[in-house]
Motif scaffolding. Structure first.
Motif, PDB file in Angstrom:
ATOM      1  N   GLY A  46       5.842  -4.973   8.016  1.00 53.74           N
ATOM      2  CA  GLY A  46       5.079  -5.946   7.246  1.00 53.74           C
ATOM      3  C   GLY A  46       3.959  -6.508   8.104  1.00 53.74           C
ATOM      4  O   GLY A  46       4.127  -6.675   9.315  1.00 53.74           O
ATOM      5  N   THR A  47       2.806  -6.805   7.488  1.00 53.49           N
ATOM      6  CA  THR A  47       1.624  -7.208   8.255  1.00 53.49           C
ATOM      7  C   THR A  47       0.878  -8.332   7.559  1.00 53.49           C
ATOM      8  O   THR A  47       1.152  -8.678   6.418  1.00 53.49           O
ATOM      9  N   TYR A  48      -0.105  -8.869   8.287  1.00 55.02           N
ATOM     10  CA  TYR A  48      -1.118  -9.733   7.684  1.00 55.02           C
ATOM     11  C   TYR A  48      -2.375  -8.894   7.466  1.00 55.02           C
ATOM     12  O   TYR A  48      -2.882  -8.252   8.391  1.00 55.02           O
ATOM     13  N   THR A  49      -2.875  -8.890   6.237  1.00 50.38           N
ATOM     14  CA  THR A  49      -4.037  -8.055   5.895  1.00 50.38           C
ATOM     15  C   THR A  49      -5.320  -8.888   5.955  1.00 50.38           C
ATOM     16  O   THR A  49      -5.946  -9.171   4.941  1.00 50.38           O
ATOM     17  N   ASP A  50      -5.690  -9.246   7.179  1.00 49.09           N
ATOM     18  CA  ASP A  50      -6.852 -10.118   7.360  1.00 49.09           C
ATOM     19  C   ASP A  50      -7.990  -9.387   8.074  1.00 49.09           C
ATOM     20  O   ASP A  50      -8.591  -9.907   8.990  1.00 49.09           O
ATOM     21  N   GLY A  51      -8.267  -8.168   7.644  1.00 53.65           N
ATOM     22  CA  GLY A  51      -9.382  -7.431   8.213  1.00 53.65           C
ATOM     23  C   GLY A  51      -8.979  -6.239   9.044  1.00 53.65           C
ATOM     24  O   GLY A  51      -9.766  -5.318   9.244  1.00 53.65           O
ATOM     25  N   TYR A  52      -7.740  -6.232   9.547  1.00 54.46           N
ATOM     26  CA  TYR A  52      -7.268  -5.121  10.366  1.00 54.46           C
ATOM     27  C   TYR A  52      -6.282  -4.247   9.600  1.00 54.46           C
ATOM     28  O   TYR A  52      -6.316  -3.024   9.692  1.00 54.46           O
ATOM     29  N   SER A  53      -5.391  -4.872   8.881  1.00 53.47           N
ATOM     30  CA  SER A  53      -4.322  -4.160   8.193  1.00 53.47           C
ATOM     31  C   SER A  53      -4.620  -4.006   6.700  1.00 53.47           C
ATOM     32  O   SER A  53      -5.368  -4.797   6.115  1.00 53.47           O
ATOM     33  N   GLU A  54      -3.947  -3.011   6.086  1.00 55.25           N
ATOM     34  CA  GLU A  54      -4.108  -2.780   4.649  1.00 55.25           C
ATOM     35  C   GLU A  54      -2.837  -3.040   3.854  1.00 55.25           C
ATOM     36  O   GLU A  54      -2.866  -3.022   2.632  1.00 55.25           O
ATOM     37  N   GLY A  55      -1.697  -3.244   4.531  1.00 51.36           N
ATOM     38  CA  GLY A  55      -0.471  -3.478   3.770  1.00 51.36           C
ATOM     39  C   GLY A  55       0.782  -3.203   4.562  1.00 51.36           C
ATOM     40  O   GLY A  55       0.906  -3.601   5.718  1.00 51.36           O
ATOM     41  N   ASN A  82       3.896   8.791  14.320  1.00 48.54           N
ATOM     42  CA  ASN A  82       3.505   9.110  12.949  1.00 48.54           C
ATOM     43  C   ASN A  82       3.240   7.855  12.105  1.00 48.54           C
ATOM     44  O   ASN A  82       3.829   7.661  11.034  1.00 48.54           O
ATOM     45  N   LEU A  83       2.348   6.995  12.577  1.00 47.16           N
ATOM     46  CA  LEU A  83       1.989   5.791  11.829  1.00 47.16           C
ATOM     47  C   LEU A  83       1.290   6.166  10.520  1.00 47.16           C
ATOM     48  O   LEU A  83       0.331   6.931  10.514  1.00 47.16           O
ATOM     49  N   GLN A  84       1.785   5.609   9.399  1.00 47.06           N
ATOM     50  CA  GLN A  84       1.209   5.858   8.084  1.00 47.06           C
ATOM     51  C   GLN A  84       1.171   4.561   7.287  1.00 47.06           C
ATOM     52  O   GLN A  84       2.035   3.689   7.464  1.00 47.06           O
ATOM     53  N   LEU A  85       0.175   4.435   6.410  1.00 47.16           N
ATOM     54  CA  LEU A  85       0.155   3.334   5.458  1.00 47.16           C
ATOM     55  C   LEU A  85       1.083   3.693   4.309  1.00 47.16           C
ATOM     56  O   LEU A  85       0.836   4.654   3.575  1.00 47.16           O
ATOM     57  N   ALA A  86       2.170   2.938   4.140  1.00 43.08           N
ATOM     58  CA  ALA A  86       3.138   3.220   3.078  1.00 43.08           C
ATOM     59  C   ALA A  86       2.626   2.764   1.728  1.00 43.08           C
ATOM     60  O   ALA A  86       2.863   3.415   0.716  1.00 43.08           O
ATOM     61  N   ILE A  87       1.929   1.630   1.703  1.00 48.27           N
ATOM     62  CA  ILE A  87       1.305   1.152   0.468  1.00 48.27           C
ATOM     63  C   ILE A  87       0.322   0.046   0.809  1.00 48.27           C
ATOM     64  O   ILE A  87       0.540  -0.733   1.746  1.00 48.27           O
ATOM     65  N   SER A  88      -0.755   0.003   0.063  1.00 47.99           N
ATOM     66  CA  SER A  88      -1.738  -1.068   0.223  1.00 47.99           C
ATOM     67  C   SER A  88      -1.292  -2.272  -0.594  1.00 47.99           C
ATOM     68  O   SER A  88      -1.062  -2.162  -1.804  1.00 47.99           O
ATOM     69  N   LYS A 120       9.453   1.000  -4.911  1.00 45.48           N
ATOM     70  CA  LYS A 120      10.407   2.106  -4.813  1.00 45.48           C
ATOM     71  C   LYS A 120       9.986   3.014  -3.667  1.00 45.48           C
ATOM     72  O   LYS A 120       8.804   3.297  -3.487  1.00 45.48           O
ATOM     73  N   ILE A 121      10.962   3.472  -2.883  1.00 47.13           N
ATOM     74  CA  ILE A 121      10.674   4.363  -1.761  1.00 47.13           C
ATOM     75  C   ILE A 121      10.615   5.800  -2.278  1.00 47.13           C
ATOM     76  O   ILE A 121      11.591   6.311  -2.841  1.00 47.13           O
ATOM     77  N   ARG A 122       9.477   6.453  -2.092  1.00 49.72           N
ATOM     78  CA  ARG A 122       9.309   7.845  -2.507  1.00 49.72           C
ATOM     79  C   ARG A 122       9.990   8.779  -1.500  1.00 49.72           C
ATOM     80  O   ARG A 122      10.386   8.367  -0.407  1.00 49.72           O
ATOM     81  N   GLU A 123      10.096  10.058  -1.859  1.00 45.90           N
ATOM     82  CA  GLU A 123      10.740  11.035  -0.981  1.00 45.90           C
ATOM     83  C   GLU A 123      10.006  11.176   0.352  1.00 45.90           C
ATOM     84  O   GLU A 123      10.628  11.438   1.386  1.00 45.90           O
ATOM     85  N   ASN A 124       8.689  10.987   0.343  1.00 46.02           N
ATOM     86  CA  ASN A 124       7.914  11.107   1.586  1.00 46.02           C
ATOM     87  C   ASN A 124       7.872   9.812   2.390  1.00 46.02           C
ATOM     88  O   ASN A 124       7.205   9.739   3.422  1.00 46.02           O
TER      89      ASN A 124
END
Length: 352
Positions: A26-35, A50-56, A87-91
């Motif tokens: 979980g993050t703060y979306t204040d210009g650096y993060s998207e979600g 393997n850092l990935q954006l799970a959802i915006s 919901k958590i997808r398969e990926n």
């Protein structure tokens, strides 16, 4: 020969996949993060990859799983305050399901009961807490109960809450209280407006409860301390009060998070300012604690931390330096050793 090589390659791939467990951030979306972000954590080596954006999504500052780990719930410290289900997808990526009001400004914490059919959200700026029922499809229903704590002469800052069996505890940093509720029918009724009187404005923030429910440990944001309580036949009694800071530290500090080791022999707390994790050895018989280590977090502003499912590693979310630090836990002493860190935009909550 070629078939043997392919088989060996497949076995190595399967083995590597088995060693990895997802870490959601979980993050703060204040210009650096998207979600909400996702990393793979290797439970053998302690490596993150393997850092990935799970959802915006906006300001998901605290996240938690459903009991079956098919869904994730997140508060949003956006205007008005809300809480969402995914919901958590398969990926491993997330699919938005629904969003409801948190019924207060600045929601900062969410947790579920053991059955997984109720959630409780703490609203820091709103000075309130809300209880929700959870549908079978993972969606959140509108709040069934809302507790408002602001009064004419006191400003509430509800900061965290936990269910324990048929009880509910809510920490109020503003009013210096740990409220206790008991389940009557399908609603929670206030049993104690605070389990013990707290003096000198310590600011109770987060807390942890032993598995048998006999001991509660609260980390105090303003007091830079941990207050220890024991449950008795007549309520609760304070059994210990310990500073989280090194005796030589003289700067400003705000405590944040607290967790027990899996075997409940050690207690960990985070210091924002001193930028450290403090380690206590716990007496399992009388519940008292003794400081045994203060270790730098190799970052700035450790808002939240967690232990991995194996109990062998401790991971710290450093908000200002935008990194996650990984420590190994010595199984014999409970002490921490720094292993590595990885950059992540504005991390404030870690979820295994």
């Amino acid at each position: 020969m070629k078939s043997n090589f392919l088989l060996l390659t497949l076995l190595i791939f399967i083995s590597c996949k088995a060693q990895n467990t997802p870490l959601y951030i979980g993050t703060y979306t204040d210009g650096y993060s998207e979600g909400i972000y996702k990393l793979d954590f290797n439970q053998n080596t302690g490596q993150l990859s393997n850092l990935q954006l799970a959802i915006s999504t906006q300001n998901p500052s605290f996240i938690t799983y459903s009991r079956n780990k098919k869904y994730i719930y997140a508060v949003s410290e956006s205007l008005g305050g809300s809480v969402s289900s995914f919901k958590i997808r398969e990926n491993g990526h997330l699919k938005f399901l629904n969003k409801v009001s948190s019924n207060g400004e600045g929601p900062c914490h969410i947790s579920l009961n053991r059955q997984g059919n109720k959630a409780v959200v703490s609203n820091y700026r709103g000075g309130s807490a809300s209880i929700y029922s959870i549908a079978r499809d993972g969606k959140l229903n509108d709040a069934t109960q809302i507790f408002n704590y602001n009064t004419d002469d006191k400003v509430s800052h509800a900061h965290s809450a936990q269910f324990f069996r048929d009880e509910l505890y809510i920490a109020d940093l503003g009013i210096n209280a740990l409220y206790q509720y008991k389940l009557k029918g399908d609603t929670y009724e206030l049993a104690l407006p605070t389990i013990v009187e707290m003096t000198e404005n310590p600011g109770p923030r987060h807390f942890t409860i032993t598995k048998n429910g006999l001991f509660i440990y609260i980390i105090n944001e303003y007091g830079n301390s941990i207050t220890s309580f024991k449950k008795t036949e007549n309520g609760f009694e304070q059994i210990d009060y310990d500073t989280t800071l090194d005796k030589n530290y003289e700067g400003n500090n705000s405590c944040a998070d607290i967790h027990l080791s899996r075997n409940e022999l050690y207690l960990y707390g985070s210091n924002r300012g001193e930028n450290s994790i403090v380690v206590f050895k716990r007496n399992k018989f009388n519940g008292t604690i003794q400081k045994i280590q203060t270790v730098p977090v190799h970052g700035d502003w450790p808002r939240n931390f967690t232990l991995d499912p194996s109990g062998k590693f401790l991971l710290v979310a450093n908000q200002k330096s935008q990194n996650i630090s990984v420590f190994s836990i010595n199984s014999s002493t409970g002490k921490l050793s720094f292993l590595n860190d990885v950059k992540v935009p504005r991390p404030v909550c870690l979820l295994f």
